[in-house]
Motif scaffolding. Sequence first.
Motif, PDB file in Angstrom:
ATOM      1  N   TYR A 100     -28.417  36.169  26.628  1.00 51.98           N
ATOM      2  CA  TYR A 100     -29.046  36.474  25.433  1.00 51.98           C
ATOM      3  C   TYR A 100     -28.154  37.629  24.652  1.00 51.98           C
ATOM      4  CZ  TYR A 100     -33.144  33.654  26.207  1.00 51.98           C
ATOM      5  OH  TYR A 100     -34.318  33.000  26.207  1.00 51.98           O
ATOM      6  N   GLY A 101     -27.840  38.658  25.431  1.00 54.39           N
ATOM      7  CA  GLY A 101     -26.950  39.942  24.753  1.00 54.39           C
ATOM      8  C   GLY A 101     -25.605  39.162  24.271  1.00 54.39           C
ATOM      9  N   THR A 102     -24.929  38.405  24.871  1.00 56.37           N
ATOM     10  CA  THR A 102     -23.768  37.812  24.412  1.00 56.37           C
ATOM     11  C   THR A 102     -24.158  36.876  23.116  1.00 56.37           C
ATOM     12  OG1 THR A 102     -22.742  37.960  26.653  1.00 56.37           O
ATOM     13  CG2 THR A 102     -21.805  36.542  25.045  1.00 56.37           C
ATOM     14  N   ALA A 103     -24.750  35.942  23.076  1.00 57.05           N
ATOM     15  CA  ALA A 103     -25.201  35.088  22.219  1.00 57.05           C
ATOM     16  C   ALA A 103     -25.484  36.106  20.661  1.00 57.05           C
ATOM     17  CB  ALA A 103     -26.378  34.135  22.542  1.00 57.05           C
ATOM     18  N   VAL A 104     -26.625  36.989  20.819  1.00 55.94           N
ATOM     19  CA  VAL A 104     -26.826  37.814  19.905  1.00 55.94           C
ATOM     20  C   VAL A 104     -25.608  38.517  19.073  1.00 55.94           C
ATOM     21  CG1 VAL A 104     -28.380  39.528  18.925  1.00 55.94           C
ATOM     22  CG2 VAL A 104     -29.022  37.791  20.379  1.00 55.94           C
ATOM     23  N   SER A 119     -26.959  47.481  28.628  1.00 56.99           N
ATOM     24  CA  SER A 119     -25.521  46.880  28.586  1.00 56.99           C
ATOM     25  C   SER A 119     -25.140  45.667  27.993  1.00 56.99           C
ATOM     26  CB  SER A 119     -25.219  46.961  30.143  1.00 56.99           C
ATOM     27  OG  SER A 119     -26.212  45.974  30.929  1.00 56.99           O
ATOM     28  N   SER A 120     -26.260  44.743  28.010  1.00 64.36           N
ATOM     29  CA  SER A 120     -26.006  43.638  27.304  1.00 64.36           C
ATOM     30  C   SER A 120     -25.908  43.656  25.897  1.00 64.36           C
ATOM     31  CB  SER A 120     -27.293  42.566  27.622  1.00 64.36           C
ATOM     32  OG  SER A 120     -27.439  42.500  29.082  1.00 64.36           O
ATOM     33  N   MET A 121     -26.635  44.459  25.287  1.00 61.81           N
ATOM     34  CA  MET A 121     -26.232  44.557  23.914  1.00 61.81           C
ATOM     35  C   MET A 121     -25.823  46.149  23.417  1.00 61.81           C
ATOM     36  SD  MET A 121     -29.664  42.828  22.182  1.00 61.81           S
ATOM     37  CE  MET A 121     -28.595  42.861  20.481  1.00 61.81           C
ATOM     38  N   PRO A 122     -24.463  46.297  23.868  1.00 62.91           N
ATOM     39  CA  PRO A 122     -23.969  47.591  23.428  1.00 62.91           C
ATOM     40  C   PRO A 122     -24.048  48.221  22.198  1.00 62.91           C
ATOM     41  CG  PRO A 122     -22.329  46.232  24.134  1.00 62.91           C
ATOM     42  CD  PRO A 122     -23.325  45.449  24.211  1.00 62.91           C
ATOM     43  N   GLY A 123     -24.260  49.517  22.044  1.00 64.72           N
ATOM     44  CA  GLY A 123     -24.355  49.962  20.789  1.00 64.72           C
ATOM     45  C   GLY A 123     -25.837  49.903  19.979  1.00 64.72           C
ATOM     46  N   ALA A 124     -26.550  49.107  20.484  1.00 69.54           N
ATOM     47  CA  ALA A 124     -27.937  48.729  19.931  1.00 69.54           C
ATOM     48  C   ALA A 124     -28.838  49.997  20.306  1.00 69.54           C
ATOM     49  CB  ALA A 124     -28.531  47.536  20.397  1.00 69.54           C
ATOM     50  N   ALA A 125     -29.451  50.732  19.448  1.00 74.14           N
ATOM     51  CA  ALA A 125     -30.637  51.452  19.800  1.00 74.14           C
ATOM     52  C   ALA A 125     -32.016  50.875  20.038  1.00 74.14           C
ATOM     53  CB  ALA A 125     -30.956  52.414  18.260  1.00 74.14           C
ATOM     54  N   ILE A 126     -32.359  51.197  21.359  1.00 79.37           N
ATOM     55  CA  ILE A 126     -33.489  50.557  22.061  1.00 79.37           C
ATOM     56  C   ILE A 126     -34.716  51.414  21.665  1.00 79.37           C
ATOM     57  CG2 ILE A 126     -34.393  49.744  24.215  1.00 79.37           C
ATOM     58  CD1 ILE A 126     -31.670  49.457  25.242  1.00 79.37           C
ATOM     59  N   TYR A 127     -35.559  50.490  21.233  1.00 79.88           N
ATOM     60  CA  TYR A 127     -36.793  51.167  20.992  1.00 79.88           C
ATOM     61  C   TYR A 127     -38.085  50.237  21.569  1.00 79.88           C
ATOM     62  CZ  TYR A 127     -35.368  54.260  17.093  1.00 79.88           C
ATOM     63  OH  TYR A 127     -34.857  55.089  16.298  1.00 79.88           O
ATOM     64  N   TYR A 128     -38.337  50.903  22.763  1.00 80.85           N
ATOM     65  CA  TYR A 128     -39.344  50.131  23.628  1.00 80.85           C
ATOM     66  C   TYR A 128     -40.715  50.098  23.041  1.00 80.85           C
ATOM     67  CZ  TYR A 128     -42.949  49.504  27.441  1.00 80.85           C
ATOM     68  OH  TYR A 128     -44.052  49.164  28.082  1.00 80.85           O
ATOM     69  N   ILE A 169     -20.869  45.439  10.601  1.00 82.62           N
ATOM     70  CA  ILE A 169     -22.221  45.127  11.346  1.00 82.62           C
ATOM     71  C   ILE A 169     -22.927  46.678  11.291  1.00 82.62           C
ATOM     72  CG2 ILE A 169     -23.354  45.094  13.794  1.00 82.62           C
ATOM     73  CD1 ILE A 169     -20.900  43.271  14.434  1.00 82.62           C
ATOM     74  N   PRO A 170     -24.143  46.629  10.616  1.00 76.15           N
ATOM     75  CA  PRO A 170     -25.088  47.851  10.577  1.00 76.15           C
ATOM     76  C   PRO A 170     -25.382  48.377  11.854  1.00 76.15           C
ATOM     77  CG  PRO A 170     -26.449  45.710   9.896  1.00 76.15           C
ATOM     78  CD  PRO A 170     -24.962  45.439  10.330  1.00 76.15           C
ATOM     79  N   GLN A 171     -26.001  49.716  11.943  1.00 75.95           N
ATOM     80  CA  GLN A 171     -26.726  50.059  13.053  1.00 75.95           C
ATOM     81  C   GLN A 171     -27.660  48.854  13.642  1.00 75.95           C
ATOM     82  OE1 GLN A 171     -25.973  52.853  15.094  1.00 75.95           O
ATOM     83  NE2 GLN A 171     -27.585  51.488  16.446  1.00 75.95           N
ATOM     84  N   ILE A 172     -28.003  48.649  14.718  1.00 77.24           N
ATOM     85  CA  ILE A 172     -28.763  47.739  15.295  1.00 77.24           C
ATOM     86  C   ILE A 172     -29.690  48.341  16.171  1.00 77.24           C
ATOM     87  CG2 ILE A 172     -29.061  45.578  16.857  1.00 77.24           C
ATOM     88  CD1 ILE A 172     -27.228  45.198  14.177  1.00 77.24           C
ATOM     89  N   MET A 173     -30.973  47.878  15.849  1.00 74.42           N
ATOM     90  CA  MET A 173     -32.144  48.429  16.527  1.00 74.42           C
ATOM     91  C   MET A 173     -32.870  47.229  17.326  1.00 74.42           C
ATOM     92  SD  MET A 173     -34.559  50.767  14.040  1.00 74.42           S
ATOM     93  CE  MET A 173     -35.822  50.694  15.317  1.00 74.42           C
ATOM     94  N   ILE A 174     -33.237  47.686  18.648  1.00 78.09           N
ATOM     95  CA  ILE A 174     -34.224  46.294  19.250  1.00 78.09           C
ATOM     96  C   ILE A 174     -35.426  46.848  19.671  1.00 78.09           C
ATOM     97  CG2 ILE A 174     -32.127  44.858  19.681  1.00 78.09           C
ATOM     98  CD1 ILE A 174     -32.256  45.924  22.442  1.00 78.09           C
TER      99      ILE A 174
END
Length: 409
Positions: A262-266, A67-76, A278-283
């Motif tokens: 952190y999410g807001t800043a990024v 929720s802090s980085m909406p739209g980012a694909a999360i790769y644990y 903005i490209p597709q974001i991965m974290i």
Amino acid sequence: MSHLDQNTETHPAAILPGQPHLTVVADNDGLQVPARIADFFARAAVGTPALVIDLDLVEQAYNLVSSSMPGAAIYYAVKANPAPEVLRRLHALDACFDVASRGEIELCLAHGIEAERLSFGSPLKKLIDIEFAHQVGVTMFAADSEDEVRKIAEAAPGAEIQIRISVPSEGASWPLSRKFGCPADRALELIVLARDLGAKPTGISFHVGSQQTDMAAWDRALTSAAPLFEAARDHGIELTMLNMGGGVPARTRDLDPHIEAYGTAVMNRLAHHFGDRIPQIMIEPGRSIVANAGVIEAEVVTVAQAADRACGRRWVYLDIGRYSGLAETMDEAIQYCMVTSCDGGETEPTVLAGPTCDSSDTMYEANTYDLPKGLKAGDKIWLLSTGAYTTTYSSVAFNGFKPLETFCI
């Protein structure tokens, strides 16, 4: 069964009835063992040292990062804690997974995670492991050198390649910039090479360092990464992915981070550097997902009073140390929060060390901890926010001590 299954023991919660409930609260900063974990330690037949992971806290952390980085694909980042129960819970939440070896790929596949949800994010891979990953269906790879690009193009024809660049890691408790990443001015050459060899250069990746305490680190990294998208476009290559790696911290002795900040800043800096493109974001979060969900229970083995040591300070030796899970105490980089079974009384500065015969098995000497004067052999110490990078760093029988066990509840 992969080697990771063999070396990482996990157990379901096994509670003995009729045992007293444990409440562990520290005097300092309101630290406490999470309630479900404290209850488990109080009522379960668990020897020390042992790590307990609360899977509900893992899920809460995952949802908070998402929720802090909406739209980012999360790769644990599987390396943070590869317990099967953790992987299955995150898979149920539609997470993807960053894997660093064939063993981690096999582990994920064995627990029902589809190959297309994996990213082989390590920029250091054997040719045979790239071939294996390609054969089982992994399509996403990272590289930071010409040799690695050529290996991927050869062993995984048509694979997607992200070029990892080196970025400043000031502010990180566990920096990663010296070993990984090519200079940003070298990245375009590798992007073009990947295209010319028949691979699919899809994006740029970076990592600002683990346990990054400076939110501005992502802005510094984006300053290097963003111009590469336009430079690639000038060569007819449309990059679509930006992999920002990990780095979001967990709680330690000197930091209690707010993930939303952190999410807001990024996200703000992404908009600044890319505008409406903005490209597709991965974290690739690992520590921020599992660290705070885990607590290690350890036991005091010996207390050597100041008079017993030439340095004139008290030493407390635990049954866990640098070689049995606390590798990140090297150079005292990660300073874990602790509570003890006799908190509440007078304290004194204490050096903390592990149980092995190696003198380097000393966790905290420069940064002493004020622990209760009454600590004695047999007392318990709980190390908080230890769900990440503990079991995976635990040695296999150094000095005959068994690997750190994990219990998931």
